[in-house]
Design a protein around this motif. Structure first.
Motif, PDB file in Angstrom:
ATOM      1  N   LEU A 170       1.080  -1.239  -0.437  1.00 60.28           N
ATOM      2  CA  LEU A 170      -0.142   0.121  -0.515  1.00 60.28           C
ATOM      3  C   LEU A 170       1.012   1.406  -0.519  1.00 60.28           C
ATOM      4  N   ASN A 171       2.082   1.058   0.403  1.00 59.41           N
ATOM      5  CA  ASN A 171       2.718   2.584   0.661  1.00 59.41           C
ATOM      6  C   ASN A 171       3.585   2.729  -0.340  1.00 59.41           C
ATOM      7  N   ASN A 172       3.113   1.925  -1.452  1.00 53.72           N
ATOM      8  CA  ASN A 172       4.820   1.953  -2.428  1.00 53.72           C
ATOM      9  C   ASN A 172       3.608   1.397  -3.861  1.00 53.72           C
ATOM     10  N   ILE A 173       2.470   1.494  -3.784  1.00 56.18           N
ATOM     11  CA  ILE A 173       1.113   1.346  -5.035  1.00 56.18           C
ATOM     12  C   ILE A 173       0.917   2.571  -6.145  1.00 56.18           C
ATOM     13  N   ARG A 174       1.315   2.170  -7.278  1.00 51.82           N
ATOM     14  CA  ARG A 174       1.777   3.017  -8.504  1.00 51.82           C
ATOM     15  C   ARG A 174      -0.345   3.236  -8.894  1.00 51.82           C
ATOM     16  N   ASP A 175      -0.003   4.552  -9.482  1.00 56.25           N
ATOM     17  CA  ASP A 175      -1.745   4.573 -10.220  1.00 56.25           C
ATOM     18  C   ASP A 175      -1.887   4.324 -11.234  1.00 56.25           C
ATOM     19  N   TRP A 176      -3.395   3.050 -11.093  1.00 56.22           N
ATOM     20  CA  TRP A 176      -3.579   1.522 -11.300  1.00 56.22           C
ATOM     21  C   TRP A 176      -4.080   2.220 -13.403  1.00 56.22           C
ATOM     22  N   THR A 177      -3.155   1.238 -14.103  1.00 56.71           N
ATOM     23  CA  THR A 177      -3.366   1.615 -15.146  1.00 56.71           C
ATOM     24  C   THR A 177      -5.142   1.069 -15.975  1.00 56.71           C
ATOM     25  N   ILE A 178      -5.955   1.731 -16.653  1.00 57.67           N
ATOM     26  CA  ILE A 178      -6.844   0.908 -16.814  1.00 57.67           C
ATOM     27  C   ILE A 178      -7.093   1.041 -17.819  1.00 57.67           C
ATOM     28  N   SER A 179      -6.730   2.018 -18.924  1.00 57.02           N
ATOM     29  CA  SER A 179      -7.234   1.805 -20.511  1.00 57.02           C
ATOM     30  C   SER A 179      -6.478   0.838 -21.340  1.00 57.02           C
ATOM     31  N   ARG A 180      -6.699   0.022 -22.125  1.00 64.48           N
ATOM     32  CA  ARG A 180      -6.221  -1.625 -22.795  1.00 64.48           C
ATOM     33  C   ARG A 180      -6.340  -1.425 -24.131  1.00 64.48           C
ATOM     34  N   GLN A 181      -5.483  -1.490 -25.124  1.00 60.86           N
ATOM     35  CA  GLN A 181      -5.859  -1.178 -26.013  1.00 60.86           C
ATOM     36  C   GLN A 181      -6.032  -2.947 -27.165  1.00 60.86           C
ATOM     37  N   LEU A 182      -7.237  -2.666 -26.773  1.00 57.88           N
ATOM     38  CA  LEU A 182      -8.103  -3.695 -27.006  1.00 57.88           C
ATOM     39  C   LEU A 182      -9.345  -3.611 -27.742  1.00 57.88           C
ATOM     40  N   TRP A 183      -9.925  -4.797 -28.053  1.00 59.23           N
ATOM     41  CA  TRP A 183     -11.172  -3.679 -28.765  1.00 59.23           C
ATOM     42  C   TRP A 183     -12.507  -5.094 -27.811  1.00 59.23           C
ATOM     43  N   TRP A 184     -11.581  -6.146 -27.521  1.00 60.97           N
ATOM     44  CA  TRP A 184     -13.075  -6.402 -26.509  1.00 60.97           C
ATOM     45  C   TRP A 184     -13.168  -6.343 -24.901  1.00 60.97           C
ATOM     46  N   GLY A 185     -14.375  -5.407 -24.705  1.00 62.09           N
ATOM     47  CA  GLY A 185     -14.224  -4.854 -23.434  1.00 62.09           C
ATOM     48  C   GLY A 185     -15.149  -4.466 -23.134  1.00 62.09           C
ATOM     49  N   HIS A 186     -15.643  -3.177 -22.199  1.00 63.12           N
ATOM     50  CA  HIS A 186     -16.050  -1.687 -22.502  1.00 63.12           C
ATOM     51  C   HIS A 186     -15.013  -0.808 -23.038  1.00 63.12           C
ATOM     52  N   ARG A 187     -16.111  -0.559 -23.680  1.00 64.20           N
ATOM     53  CA  ARG A 187     -14.719   1.041 -24.724  1.00 64.20           C
ATOM     54  C   ARG A 187     -15.458   1.864 -23.566  1.00 64.20           C
ATOM     55  N   LEU A 188     -14.489   2.682 -23.338  1.00 66.46           N
ATOM     56  CA  LEU A 188     -14.151   4.078 -23.017  1.00 66.46           C
ATOM     57  C   LEU A 188     -15.355   5.106 -23.147  1.00 66.46           C
ATOM     58  N   PRO A 189     -15.489   5.312 -22.327  1.00 63.83           N
ATOM     59  CA  PRO A 189     -17.275   6.435 -22.848  1.00 63.83           C
ATOM     60  C   PRO A 189     -16.343   7.742 -22.516  1.00 63.83           C
ATOM     61  N   VAL A 190     -15.517   8.068 -23.597  1.00 65.75           N
ATOM     62  CA  VAL A 190     -15.348   8.989 -23.638  1.00 65.75           C
ATOM     63  C   VAL A 190     -14.459   9.644 -25.165  1.00 65.75           C
ATOM     64  N   PHE A 191     -14.903  10.722 -25.030  1.00 65.78           N
ATOM     65  CA  PHE A 191     -15.166  11.211 -26.331  1.00 65.78           C
ATOM     66  C   PHE A 191     -13.969  12.493 -26.367  1.00 65.78           C
ATOM     67  N   TYR A 192     -13.803  12.868 -27.963  1.00 69.38           N
ATOM     68  CA  TYR A 192     -12.722  13.809 -27.655  1.00 69.38           C
ATOM     69  C   TYR A 192     -13.160  14.918 -29.577  1.00 69.38           C
TER      70      TYR A 192
END
Length: 456
Positions: free
Chosen positions: A392-414
């Motif tokens: 816990l004291n050395n935990i890093r921020d969690w990478t949650i994006s994946r360069q994959l097509w199968w799964g829940h697509r990010l609800p993010v729009f540009y």
């Protein structure tokens, strides 16, 4: 009469009677106290293993006991879409047919993934039935179901609005086979025999040099500095002077940073901010910039002569040979060290700077630390507390994006101007959202961003 009991003759028939009789069903019952278990979801395209057999047997014992003890007992089953695992299986299938993801396009690939899921998704459920689990199959869910997908989008947006999710350039664990970022939890380490290569870095216009020890000489192409500990008296008169990067010829400074362990190796560390998480932090402190030299397929990038295009380990061999010929390889030392592998594809991960979406972990980690310190959480055995607190004291921020097509697509729009819109809603048929023409982010979410929401 048979002299031995053969379960195949009876158990399937017995289970079918249980299921048809509705003996596992639960309903809202004001006369009984409710008791619920939510099954940790096994991968939809996988097989049960001993871990599943153990945890489902324990759940089954508890739910049957509670049912007999007079509770209205509900055991909810379900399966997990397992993005990286399922995608790699589908990629292997289409590769055997002479096709690639690019050939199919996103929609075509997702059709293949759904076909695969429908074909193999029932296998896990049949195996669960075979071991006799008494769950209520009317409540069966899948993490890609429409209602659960909506819930995932809603939580992502809430966390983004609360400042807990952000997009940034950071070092991630990169899987060069699946060509995606993965989290620390998806990396396993194996202790194996390796080497420390001791390499001479000469000062500019001088016969003097310092010796650097590294386990990954191929990354030296991206070195932007060499660092020493500020308390180390040996190099005080050299701080700020330039070294010439072997094989490349680039000038890099000798800097001071307390990150350096004076007792390890030679007491000097080459700093490669784009390919090491600790070096990334050092680079940020000293404003060194970035220099990516290994690409997403773990090949050397263009601009490095004969090494360009080589696999990282082929390049390593060539570079060691060239350093030896140049008289800059001082020695090679055999060591044992832990090497990180991707849990799903079994290839060695490559630390790589990449623009990804992250969850901030500091507040969550502090909640867990506080819960342990105030006695709310007890660890058995308590000797595990050191591991728990260290993590816990050395935990890093969690990478949650994946360069994959199968799964829940990010609800993010540009927008066309580069503005970010995070929305549960989809654009209309003209690609308009909130009055702007938008393009959706191509990435999907880490399976565990979804599956962590499962109990709720």
């Amino acid at each position: 009469m048979d002299t031995k009991y053969n379960p195949n003759q009876f158990e399937k028939e017995i289970y079918e009677k249980w299921e048809k009789g509705g003996y596992f069903k639960a309903k809202v019952n004001p006369d009984k106290k409710p008791y619920t278990i939510v099954m940790p979801p096994p991968n939809v395209t996988g097989y049960l293993h001993l871990g599943h057999a153990l945890n489902n047997t324990i759940q089954d014992i508890i739910i049957r006991y509670k049912r007999m003890a007079g509770f209205e007992a509900l055991w909810i089953p379900g399966t997990d879409h397992a993005s990286i695992s399922t995608e790699s299986k589908v990629v292997d299938k289409i590769s055997s047919e002479g096709k690639t993801k690019a050939d199919l396009g996103r929609d075509g690939f997702l059709e293949e993934a759904w076909d695969w899921t429908h074909k193999y998704g029932g296998r896990i459920k049949e195996q669960l039935r075979t071991i006799g689990v008494s769950c209520d199959w009317d409540h069966d869910s899948f993490t890609m179901d429409e209602n659960l997908t909506k819930a995932v989008k809603r939580v992502f947006k809430k966390m983004y609005d609360d400042g807990l999710i952000y997009r940034g350039n950071r070092i991630v664990n990169w899987d060069p086979k699946a060509e995606t970022a993965i989290s620390d939890a998806e990396v396993y380490h194996e202790d194996q025999v390796g080497h420390l290569w001791y390499i001479k870095y000469f000062f500019e216009d001088s016969d003097e040099y310092v010796t650097i020890a590294t386990t990954r000489p191929e990354t030296m192409l991206g070195d932007l500095a060499v660092a020493v500990n500020p308390e180390d008296p040996r190099f005080k008169d050299k701080i700020g002077k330039n070294l010439i990067l072997p094989l490349v010829g680039r000038k890099i400074p000798l800097i001071e940073d307390s990150y350096v362990d004076m007792e390890y190796g030679t007491g000097l560390v080459k700093i490669t901010p784009s390919h090491d998480p600790n070096d990334f932090e050092v680079g940020a402190r000293h404003d060194l910039g970035q220099c990516v030299v290994i690409d997403t397929k773990a090949h050397i990038v263009e601009g490095y002569g004969k090494y360009s295009g080589m696999d990282r380990y082929e390049a390593r061999k060539e570079m060691i040979k060239d350093l030896e010929e140049a008289g800059q390889l001082e020695k090679i030392e055999e060591i044992e060290h832990a090497v990180g592998y991707s849990e799903r594809t079994k290839v060695v991960i490559e630390p790589l700077i990449s623009k990804q979406w992250f969850v901030k972990m500091d507040e969550f980690a502090q909640m867990c630390i506080d819960a342990y310190e105030n006695g709310e959480v007890k660890l058995i055995p308590d000797s595990l507390s050191k591991t728990y607190m260290n993590w816990l004291n050395n935990i890093r921020d969690w990478t949650i994006s994946r360069q994959l097509w199968w799964g829940h697509r990010l609800p993010v729009f540009y927008t066309d101007d580069g503005e970010i819109i995070v929305s549960e809603d989809e654009p209309d048929e003209n690609g308009m959202l909130e009055g702007e023409h938008v393009t959706q982010d191509e990435d999907t979410l880490d399976t565990w961003f979804s599956s962590a929401l499962w109990p709720f």
